[in-house]
Design a protein around this motif. Structure first.
Motif, PDB file in Angstrom:
ATOM      1  N   GLU A 100     -21.043 -32.241  -0.310  1.00 47.36           N
ATOM      2  CA  GLU A 100     -21.141 -31.542   0.959  1.00 47.36           C
ATOM      3  C   GLU A 100     -22.334 -30.593   0.972  1.00 47.36           C
ATOM      4  N   VAL A 101     -23.033 -30.548   2.088  1.00 49.21           N
ATOM      5  CA  VAL A 101     -24.165 -29.639   2.276  1.00 49.21           C
ATOM      6  C   VAL A 101     -23.937 -28.876   3.576  1.00 49.21           C
ATOM      7  N   PRO A 102     -24.605 -27.749   3.777  1.00 48.38           N
ATOM      8  CA  PRO A 102     -24.457 -27.025   5.046  1.00 48.38           C
ATOM      9  C   PRO A 102     -24.797 -27.928   6.228  1.00 48.38           C
ATOM     10  N   PRO A 103     -24.095 -27.777   7.343  1.00 51.63           N
ATOM     11  CA  PRO A 103     -24.285 -28.701   8.472  1.00 51.63           C
ATOM     12  C   PRO A 103     -25.677 -28.642   9.088  1.00 51.63           C
ATOM     13  N   LEU A 104     -26.403 -27.522   8.896  1.00 49.09           N
ATOM     14  CA  LEU A 104     -27.757 -27.403   9.434  1.00 49.09           C
ATOM     15  C   LEU A 104     -28.810 -27.441   8.327  1.00 49.09           C
ATOM     16  N   ALA A 105     -28.454 -28.032   7.200  1.00 48.72           N
ATOM     17  CA  ALA A 105     -29.399 -28.131   6.084  1.00 48.72           C
ATOM     18  C   ALA A 105     -30.659 -28.867   6.537  1.00 48.72           C
ATOM     19  N   ALA A 113     -33.204 -23.308   0.382  1.00 47.40           N
ATOM     20  CA  ALA A 113     -33.677 -24.646   0.017  1.00 47.40           C
ATOM     21  C   ALA A 113     -32.957 -25.681   0.855  1.00 47.40           C
ATOM     22  N   ASP A 114     -33.585 -26.825   1.019  1.00 49.66           N
ATOM     23  CA  ASP A 114     -32.976 -27.950   1.733  1.00 49.66           C
ATOM     24  C   ASP A 114     -32.031 -28.669   0.769  1.00 49.66           C
ATOM     25  N   ALA A 115     -30.735 -28.499   0.990  1.00 51.92           N
ATOM     26  CA  ALA A 115     -29.739 -29.056   0.072  1.00 51.92           C
ATOM     27  C   ALA A 115     -29.647 -30.574   0.155  1.00 51.92           C
ATOM     28  N   THR A 116     -30.092 -31.174   1.258  1.00 46.12           N
ATOM     29  CA  THR A 116     -29.914 -32.621   1.420  1.00 46.12           C
ATOM     30  C   THR A 116     -30.683 -33.407   0.369  1.00 46.12           C
ATOM     31  N   LEU A 117     -31.843 -32.916  -0.033  1.00 45.19           N
ATOM     32  CA  LEU A 117     -32.649 -33.641  -1.012  1.00 45.19           C
ATOM     33  C   LEU A 117     -31.950 -33.704  -2.359  1.00 45.19           C
ATOM     34  N   ALA A 119     -28.663 -33.273  -2.842  1.00 46.01           N
ATOM     35  CA  ALA A 119     -27.420 -34.033  -2.682  1.00 46.01           C
ATOM     36  C   ALA A 119     -27.669 -35.530  -2.762  1.00 46.01           C
ATOM     37  N   GLU A 120     -28.727 -36.006  -2.116  1.00 40.26           N
ATOM     38  CA  GLU A 120     -29.032 -37.435  -2.140  1.00 40.26           C
ATOM     39  C   GLU A 120     -29.399 -37.895  -3.553  1.00 40.26           C
ATOM     40  N   ALA A 121     -30.179 -37.096  -4.263  1.00 42.17           N
ATOM     41  CA  ALA A 121     -30.567 -37.450  -5.625  1.00 42.17           C
ATOM     42  C   ALA A 121     -29.358 -37.444  -6.559  1.00 42.17           C
ATOM     43  N   LEU A 122     -28.479 -36.474  -6.378  1.00 40.72           N
ATOM     44  CA  LEU A 122     -27.283 -36.400  -7.210  1.00 40.72           C
ATOM     45  C   LEU A 122     -26.353 -37.565  -6.935  1.00 40.72           C
ATOM     46  N   LEU A 137     -12.441 -35.405  -6.026  1.00 41.12           N
ATOM     47  CA  LEU A 137     -13.488 -34.554  -6.564  1.00 41.12           C
ATOM     48  C   LEU A 137     -14.465 -34.151  -5.464  1.00 41.12           C
ATOM     49  N   ALA A 138     -14.773 -32.873  -5.391  1.00 40.23           N
ATOM     50  CA  ALA A 138     -15.675 -32.364  -4.356  1.00 40.23           C
ATOM     51  C   ALA A 138     -16.842 -31.626  -4.996  1.00 40.23           C
ATOM     52  N   ILE A 139     -18.035 -31.913  -4.498  1.00 39.94           N
ATOM     53  CA  ILE A 139     -19.250 -31.241  -4.948  1.00 39.94           C
ATOM     54  C   ILE A 139     -19.901 -30.583  -3.737  1.00 39.94           C
ATOM     55  N   VAL A 140     -20.297 -29.330  -3.890  1.00 41.52           N
ATOM     56  CA  VAL A 140     -21.007 -28.598  -2.842  1.00 41.52           C
ATOM     57  C   VAL A 140     -22.421 -28.309  -3.323  1.00 41.52           C
ATOM     58  N   VAL A 141     -23.396 -28.644  -2.477  1.00 47.75           N
ATOM     59  CA  VAL A 141     -24.788 -28.261  -2.719  1.00 47.75           C
ATOM     60  C   VAL A 141     -25.178 -27.349  -1.564  1.00 47.75           C
ATOM     61  N   ASP A 142     -25.301 -26.057  -1.846  1.00 47.50           N
ATOM     62  CA  ASP A 142     -25.477 -25.059  -0.798  1.00 47.50           C
ATOM     63  C   ASP A 142     -26.856 -24.417  -0.906  1.00 47.50           C
TER      64      ASP A 142
END
Length: 443
Positions: A100-105, A113-117, A119-122, A137-142
């Protein structure tokens, strides 16, 4: 009563997260939960979801606390047709571990930082490793920003941290930004390898392992970080100024809507200039493209279709399930109970505590502990203080006296509440037995 409730809890034990591949059996049929891969959705995308919900389910759509979509009332025959319909509409559900990343990432200029990059790599690294991990299992990249995920609990967290040379990622496990246990401070270059150390450690424990099962001191993922500075987590409901752009957060009342109301809302918002929609935590839908001139009309459309548009909507503190109106497992009208809570027990609803109203002991809408829970049982509607829906209630009333019981709770709390006191403080100094007595009318 004890033996009966214990039997209910055994029969209603929760399983893995529902998905198209593994839908969950509920009282109103099968339930499917999905999160589209695309973070930015169009009105056409959401209209496709409303059509599919009506055609293959009972038309009920929910936005969950973590910003997923749930479609209800499906069957073994219609789930495959739902999958085909999603594919035809170009809506691709995420699979694998929930990251999960912030909705306005990526579009919030205040983020670190842009969390989407990351998250996609992970996500790619986890898929390539072929690891078997816990279904929930839940992972947060914030990466930070106004609508950050500081309050989101996760098994693994990556929080962007400002450094003299730019930023780094704080890796932690088993909690939200404040409560998670720190593991390492990772550079941008080392963040994926360092996080995969923790992911592999979980896989080594077993396919049911969660972040709480890890021993952080035994992990060698990099430099151990200092404590993070405090970060407020803004609720996505309401108006937000994001770099000069107005973003409106809407929430279907208590997280649930019928497809007809969502479709009508989409038409109204599109006429007001809305061009993009994003699912967000806390059961919220973010709307982009509105202007100051169309904002009032957009909010009027939301109100007409049963959506909240203000951050101070008192009902936002309440989590409810479909209840008897939409689920055969529900024993009472949870929506009516929530409305009664708003009308008579507003002292509980300032957002400082969670209130949960559950039609049965499964507690689907809020599996975690809540300050106050009303739960349907075979003997009535139980009150649980500081517990879960499946816990033993401190008191029970019949459905036909529930509103009076809620009124008594409200009267008690209003009488005890100090000026400007939060619901959390008030409940912390109110004994559960005192609440139970008021609920049953014994005081």
């Amino acid at each position: 009563m004890t033996a009966t409730l214990a039997l209910e809890r055994t029969a209603l034990r929760r399983g893995a997260c529902p998905s198209i591949a593994t839908p969950m059996q509920t009282g109103d049929g099968l339930l499917v939960r999905l999160r589209p891969v695309a973070t930015a959705l169009t009105a056409q995308d959401l209209h496709a979801l409303t059509d599919l919900a009506r055609e293959h389910g009972n038309g009920l759509i929910e936005i969950t606390a973590r910003g997923n979509v749930q479609l209800r009332g499906l069957s073994a025959d219609t789930v495959p047709r739902l999958a085909a319909g999603l594919a035809a509409a170009g809506i691709v559900p995420q699979t694998g571990v929930a990251i999960e990343v912030p909705p306005l990432a990526g579009i919030d200029p205040s983020e670190i930082a842009d969390a989407t990059l990351v998250a996609e790599a992970l996500r790619r690294a986890i898929v390539d490793a072929g690891l078997r991990l816990a279904p929930k299992l839940a992972i947060v990249v914030d990466g930070g920003g106004q609508l950050n995920l500081a309050d989101m609990v996760a098994d693994i967290r990556l929080d962007a941290v400002v450094q003299p040379e730019g930023f780094a990622w704080r890796l932690s496990v088993g909690g939200d930004r404040t409560t998670a246990t720190a593991v390492a401070l990772l550079s941008r270059e080392a963040v994926i390898d360092g996080t995969m150390t923790v992911v592999k450690a979980l896989a080594a424990i077993g396919p049911a392992a969660r972040g709480r099962d890890l021993d952080p001191e035994a992990l060698d993922a990099g430099q151990v970080p200092l404590a993070l500075p405090a970060a407020s987590s803004r609720h996505p409901l309401g108006l937000h100024d994001i770099g000069g752009e107005t973003v409106l957060g809407l929430a279907p009342a208590y997280g649930q809507m019928h497809a007809d109301h969502l479709a009508a809302l989409l038409d109204g918002l599109s006429a007001c200039g809305a061009v993009e929609f994003r699912l967000a935590p806390h059961r919220t839908l973010l709307v982009r493209g509105l202007s100051e001139a169309t904002l009032a009309a957009a909010r009027a459309h939301a109100d007409r279709e049963g959506f909240w548009s203000s951050a101070d909507a008192p009902g936002r503190a309440i989590s409810i399930c479909a209840g008897a109106a939409g689920c055969a497992s529900g024993t009472f009208d949870t929506h009516a109970a929530a409305d009664a809570m708003v009308a008579h027990a507003g002292a509980l609803l300032d957002g400082s505590v969670d209130v949960h109203i559950s039609g049965c002991a499964k507690g689907c809408a809020h599996p975690a502990v809540a300050a106050v829970t009303l739960c349907g049982t075979v003997t009535g509607i139980g009150l649980v203080a500081h517990g879960r829906a499946g816990d033993m209630p401190a008191a029970t009333v019949s459905p036909d006296t529930l509103e009076s019981a809620i009124q008594r709770i409200g009267t008690l709390l209003r009488a005890r509440r100090a000026e400007n006191e939060t619901a959390k403080s008030l409940l912390d100094r109110t004994a559960p037995a005192t609440l139970a007595s008021a609920y049953q009318g014994l005081t």
